[in-house]
Design a protein around this motif. Structure first.
Motif, PDB file in Angstrom:
ATOM      1  N   ASP A  75       4.684   0.963   1.876  1.00  0.00           N
ATOM      2  CA  ASP A  75       4.502   0.123   3.274  1.00  0.00           C
ATOM      3  C   ASP A  75       5.754  -0.110   3.591  1.00  0.00           C
ATOM      4  O   ASP A  75       6.753  -0.195   2.954  1.00  0.00           O
ATOM      5  CB  ASP A  75       3.477  -0.995   2.807  1.00  0.00           C
ATOM      6  CG  ASP A  75       3.746  -1.750   1.567  1.00  0.00           C
ATOM      7  OD1 ASP A  75       5.043  -1.392   1.031  1.00  0.00           O
ATOM      8  OD2 ASP A  75       3.412  -2.505   1.395  1.00  0.00           O
ATOM      9  N   ASP A 121       4.703  -4.272   6.614  1.00  0.00           N
ATOM     10  CA  ASP A 121       3.696  -3.873   5.424  1.00  0.00           C
ATOM     11  C   ASP A 121       2.727  -2.566   5.836  1.00  0.00           C
ATOM     12  O   ASP A 121       1.918  -2.315   5.165  1.00  0.00           O
ATOM     13  CB  ASP A 121       2.942  -5.075   5.195  1.00  0.00           C
ATOM     14  CG  ASP A 121       2.371  -5.708   6.306  1.00  0.00           C
ATOM     15  OD1 ASP A 121       2.592  -5.289   7.238  1.00  0.00           O
ATOM     16  OD2 ASP A 121       1.253  -6.413   6.231  1.00  0.00           O
ATOM     17  N   LYS A 122       3.460  -2.070   6.928  1.00  0.00           N
ATOM     18  CA  LYS A 122       2.647  -0.793   7.319  1.00  0.00           C
ATOM     19  C   LYS A 122       3.539   0.433   7.096  1.00  0.00           C
ATOM     20  O   LYS A 122       4.532   0.508   7.124  1.00  0.00           O
ATOM     21  CB  LYS A 122       2.105  -0.943   8.839  1.00  0.00           C
ATOM     22  CG  LYS A 122       1.567  -2.355   9.230  1.00  0.00           C
ATOM     23  CD  LYS A 122       0.042  -2.327   8.670  1.00  0.00           C
ATOM     24  CE  LYS A 122      -0.675  -3.500   9.204  1.00  0.00           C
ATOM     25  NZ  LYS A 122      -1.923  -3.745   8.719  1.00  0.00           N
ATOM     26  N   LYS A 157      -3.645   0.223   7.109  1.00  0.00           N
ATOM     27  CA  LYS A 157      -2.550   0.201   6.191  1.00  0.00           C
ATOM     28  C   LYS A 157      -1.522   1.037   6.554  1.00  0.00           C
ATOM     29  O   LYS A 157      -0.590   0.974   6.561  1.00  0.00           O
ATOM     30  CB  LYS A 157      -2.928   0.305   4.777  1.00  0.00           C
ATOM     31  CG  LYS A 157      -3.698  -1.007   4.197  1.00  0.00           C
ATOM     32  CD  LYS A 157      -4.383  -0.659   2.994  1.00  0.00           C
ATOM     33  CE  LYS A 157      -5.335  -1.761   2.330  1.00  0.00           C
ATOM     34  NZ  LYS A 157      -5.968  -1.373   1.317  1.00  0.00           N
ATOM     35  N   SER A 176       0.686  -1.051   0.056  1.00  0.00           N
ATOM     36  CA  SER A 176      -0.018  -0.019  -0.235  1.00  0.00           C
ATOM     37  C   SER A 176       0.894   1.164   0.054  1.00  0.00           C
ATOM     38  O   SER A 176       2.069   1.240   0.545  1.00  0.00           O
ATOM     39  CB  SER A 176      -1.007   0.068   1.269  1.00  0.00           C
ATOM     40  OG  SER A 176      -0.194  -0.223   2.270  1.00  0.00           O
TER      41      SER A 176
END
Lengths: 252, 394
Positions: free
Chosen positions: A32, A198-199, A167, A2
């Motif tokens: 991300d 992944d954040k 996200k 993201s």
């Protein structure tokens, strides 16, 4: 994967003397796994950036775009933005009398996931998230933020971050007003959130202190509604030593 | 607010002497002293008189509401003569509505909870109106004997034009929970005077819920027969389009070391929804060491509503523990809605949470579990009419 992409964002607020422009063209991309720190003096527009991303009605976007994975965030309502994966940890979390934390968290989780959380695991998850942020189980039965100390409100924000798993998280001066112990608890909560890689995290702060516990990949200096300089973590060290004076003076 | 001054100690007797005040006129049985109001009087200025539809007319009627009762063992409901009601020490009519109810009510119904009774089941009086054709006059006395403990649930429903005078006489050391639900059909008109006399060291919690009816105007007067009595007056109301809901409270501290605590909360929605809350408190000279607090909060959910809220405090002695009041009327708090929505909660759902939250503490304080659930359901169904049905303009 993201990506939160902010391009040439201009934001005004209405005042007695008419519209006043606060953000004067902000461009910033958070992918991300990245943690970005935005640092700047009071009144530079840092919080306006946070609230504009979240969609607070007080702020009027006059130009520019904000997209999350290509989706037009500015076209979304406040709650749609949250369901799309954005989260704002507020500097001054709002008290909601009569609404229990447990009810609030379950309602939010249900809204974001599109289905009610599984009862069996949910209570455990809530207690774990509260406990990890130093809030005992009794907080679940209290009204949202009502009678919470400043530190408890901030820890409650991070407990929500841990439970809702957005996200991209925007943290608006989450460190302000915290003692060192609370600061560590809150930082650990943010680090748990971003540990999966992944954040995205946009950490807005006035002080360099929190950057001892949360390591940013990028540091942006925010002055007078714009990004005045950007760099890596070393920029934070430089700000720690020199302060904002040279940027503020250059902007005037 | 706490009021303290150095007034010397007054006589330690129950005082019921006249206090001149426009807020609470001299009560009397004499109709001549309760003339037809013009609408400009202090006690009438909020009430749309025409919509009282006959309740101010001096005309007899023998129509009745349909009564369904559940009386626990030992509790009796019997007709008594009007003279007997006076001898029992009922409240005198404080306005024309109550004076007419007494004048035309015929026999008085006496609900009697004997001394020392410990009721485990509530007393239930379900009063149903069966039509709008005739005015119904009602005259009741509820007597709770010394050291008795009782819960009395009075439910008003159906179609009626009903005016009643009710006296609640609570004996020394007794504990009474009196719950009144006004859930009338849309066309109904209801006026009621409820006088509560709190015995020495007695405790009364009177809860009132007004949901239905075209016009509801209730007047609750509390006084104390001796020191140490406590009265908690709770109210919840939900006014829809065109509804007039008026609650008038008067806590008359007639004895020392007594307490009154008033909390009324209301929500309004729809064009012409009008609520009135009058909270009068009188602290007489004799009433040293008393404590009083009154609070009214209104949540205005849509345009076109009006909430009037008037707290009044008259103090004749400063030798008290505390006296205060609070009144607030507001719309949805935008910051609360933003906070909830920023967590993914939709706008209607956020509004729902805020309204439930607004009433939550009050509903919890009622202390009658089955009623709690019903009230939550009432709030929910009211919300469905507006808050959840439409998206208000931001």
């Amino acid at each position: 994967m993201s990506t939160l992409e902010i391009k040439d964002l201009h934001v005004s607020v209405s005042t007695e003397d008419g519209a006043k422009e606060i953000l004067k063209g902000v461009t910033l991309t958070i992918k991300d796994g990245e943690t970005h720190a935005i640092m700047g003096p009071n009144g530079s527009g840092k919080s306006t950036l946070a609230y504009s991303i979240a969609g607070h009605p007080k702020y009027d976007v006059t130009d520019g775009t904000v997209t999350l994975d290509g989706e037009d965030v500015l076209a979304m309502s406040v709650d749609e933005r949250a369901r799309a994966g954005l989260f704002l940890a507020m500097q001054y979390p709002v008290e909601v009398p009569g609404v229990s934390v447990a009810n609030f968290l379950r309602t939010a989780k249900t809204a974001i996931d599109g289905e009610a959380p599984k009862l069996r695991t949910w209570v455990k998850d809530v207690n774990a998230a509260m406990g990890e942020n130093g809030l005992d189980a009794s907080f679940s039965q209290r009204s949202v933020n009502e009678g919470f100390s400043g530190g408890e409100k901030k820890r409650h924000e991070i407990a929500q971050l841990n439970l809702l798993q957005p996200k991209v998280a925007v943290l608006d001066e989450t460190d302000s007003g915290l003692d060192i112990d609370a600061l560590k608890v809150v930082s650990e909560g943010v680090n748990r959130f971003s540990a999966g890689g992944d954040k995205g995290v946009l950490l807005i702060t006035h002080y360099t202190r929190i950057l001892r516990y949360i390591k940013p990949d990028f540091v942006h200096v925010f002055v007078n509604g714009r990004i005045a300089e950007q760099g890596g973590p070393e920029l934070a060290d430089q700000l720690e030593a020199e302060g904002y004076d040279k940027y503020v003076n250059a902007a005037v | 607010m706490t009021v303290i001054d150095e007034t010397p100690a007054a006589a330690r007797a129950v005082e019921t002497g006249k206090v001149s005040s426009h807020l609470h006129p001299e009560p009397s049985y004499d109709l001549a002293l309760h003339p037809v109001p013009t609408g400009r009087e202090e006690i009438w200025r909020f009430t749309p008189l025409k919509r009282l539809r006959g309740l101010l007319d001096d005309a007899p009627s023998d129509a009745h509401l349909e009564w369904t009762t559940q009386l626990p063992a030992g509790v009796t409901l019997t007709p008594i003569g009007a003279d007997e009601a006076r001898e029992l020490g009922e409240f005198l009519p404080s306005d024309r509505l109550a004076a007419l109810a007494v004048a035309h009510g015929g026999d008085v119904l006496l609900l009697d909870v004997p001394a020392d009774a410990e009721l485990t089941e509530p007393v239930r009086l379900d009063l149903r109106g069966t039509g709008l054709d005739a005015v119904v006059w009602g005259h009741l006395v509820i007597r709770v004997g010394r050291h008795a403990r009782a819960t009395v649930l009075v439910e008003h429903a159906g179609a009626a034009r009903y005016s009643h005078a009710t006296s609640v006489l609570v004996g020394d050391g007794a504990q009474l929970d009196l719950v009144t639900v006004n859930d009338w059909d849309d066309e109904s008109v209801h006026a009621g005077q409820v006088g509560i006399r709190v015995g020495r060291d007695a405790r009364v919690r009177a809860s009132e819920f007004t949901i239905g009816g075209d016009l509801v105007r209730t007047t609750t007067n509390v006084e104390y027969a001796g020191p140490g009595g406590e009265a908690e007056l709770l109210g919840l109301y939900f006014a829809d389009a065109g509804q007039h809901i008026e609650h008038r409270l008067f806590a008359d501290h007639t004895a020392p070391r007594t307490k009154s605590n008033v909390v009324y909360k209301g929500a309004l929605q729809g064009e012409g929804a009008h609520t009135v809350w009058i909270g009068n408190v009188l602290i007489r000279k004799v009433a040293e060491g008393i404590e009083t607090y009154e609070e009214n909060r209104n949540l205005v959910l849509t345009d076109g509503c009006q909430a009037d809220s008037v707290p009044n405090l008259e103090i004749e002695t400063g030798e008290i523990e505390g006296a205060g009041h609070a009144s607030a009327t507001g719309r949805f708090d935008d910051e609360q809605l933003f906070y909830l929505r920023s967590r993914g909660i939709s706008e209607p759902e956020a509004r729902r949470l805020v309204v439930h939250g607004f009433f939550d503490d009050l509903i919890r304080r009622v202390g009658v579990p089955e009623l709690e659930e019903r009230l939550l359901a009432v709030v929910e169904s009211e919300l469905e009419r507006h808050v959840l049905a439409e998206k208000p303009t931001a």
